[in-house]
Design a protein around this motif. Sequence first.
Motif, short mmCIF file in Angstrom:
data_model
loop_
_atom_site.label_atom_id
_atom_site.label_comp_id
_atom_site.label_asym_id
_atom_site.label_seq_id
_atom_site.Cartn_x
_atom_site.Cartn_y
_atom_site.Cartn_z
N SER A 108 -2.29 3.97 -1.46
CA SER A 108 -0.75 3.82 -1.69
C SER A 108 -0.12 4.69 -0.92
N TRP A 112 2.54 5.15 2.17
CA TRP A 112 3.69 5.83 1.89
C TRP A 112 3.82 6.87 3.09
N ARG A 279 -1.03 -3.12 0.44
CA ARG A 279 -1.99 -2.45 -0.46
C ARG A 279 -3.13 -3.49 -0.91
#
Length: 289
Positions: A108, A112, A279
């Motif tokens: 993640s 990001w 993801r």
Amino acid sequence: MLKKLMKHDFRALSRTLFPLQIGVLGGGLVATLLTALTIRLGQNIASTGGSALLRQLVMAVSATASVLIGIAIIASALITLLFICYHFYRSLLGDEGYLTFTLPVSTSKLIWSKLLTGMIWTVINALVVMVTLLIFSVFGTTSSSLANTEVLQAYKMFFTELLPQAAQYVNVPLMAIEVVVVGILGLASQMLEIYFAIVIGGQVAKKHRILAAIGMYLLINMGVGMITTAFMSVVTLGEGVSSIALDTVPQVTTFMTSIFGWYGVLFAGLAVGFFFLIRSIFKRNLNLQ
């Protein structure tokens, strides 16, 4: 760890994107100077009785400079996006991916980092383009003084007259905040949509992954367009947006807030969906080059 990842990604992109933005701004300054000089030269030729052919040649140079600055601006936006996408592909799906996914950091945070740095550089490019256009409009379109007073007056009128008039029909500060928020969500959803197309293209094709990613983006974008149309149609009918009266400031504000709010919900939903799909693919079926 996210801060360190973003610092690394930002530096990696800066090697190419920072010189690009400087080049766009510098090219805009050159085009501004060239256009201003050709306009003045054309007027001097006309006032001194110069030939029509020479005047046309001078104006052609000015028009060419204007076209070139437009091409440079469009190219800078496209090249910025291409470098952001290439960095995402190289870092997560290319040879660097073997090293990237061995880092002690969650999937993640990797996504990001790529998302936030990509959005930051997209905004930087947009600001550079706006500044370049502002400089060109003020200093590159005048025939006598240093700055074009008509353009400056138009900008002044926008802030001193048009915005106060708009305030009679809508809550300007609230609308400004909503535009910024929805714009951020829209940019995030669009960036993640492109990333998702790159990931899917890398999954379905062993060779020619770039072409596969482009094809997947076109298909995904068509699907997103249909979802957007269906979603806003349901919202319009369900909320009765089409029947809202627009006679007072509160009514207009309610209408605009409703529209922007639902677009924000749509973009947020798309962004979350694409994020978790990316993801999931990285965790379950990672296919590096």
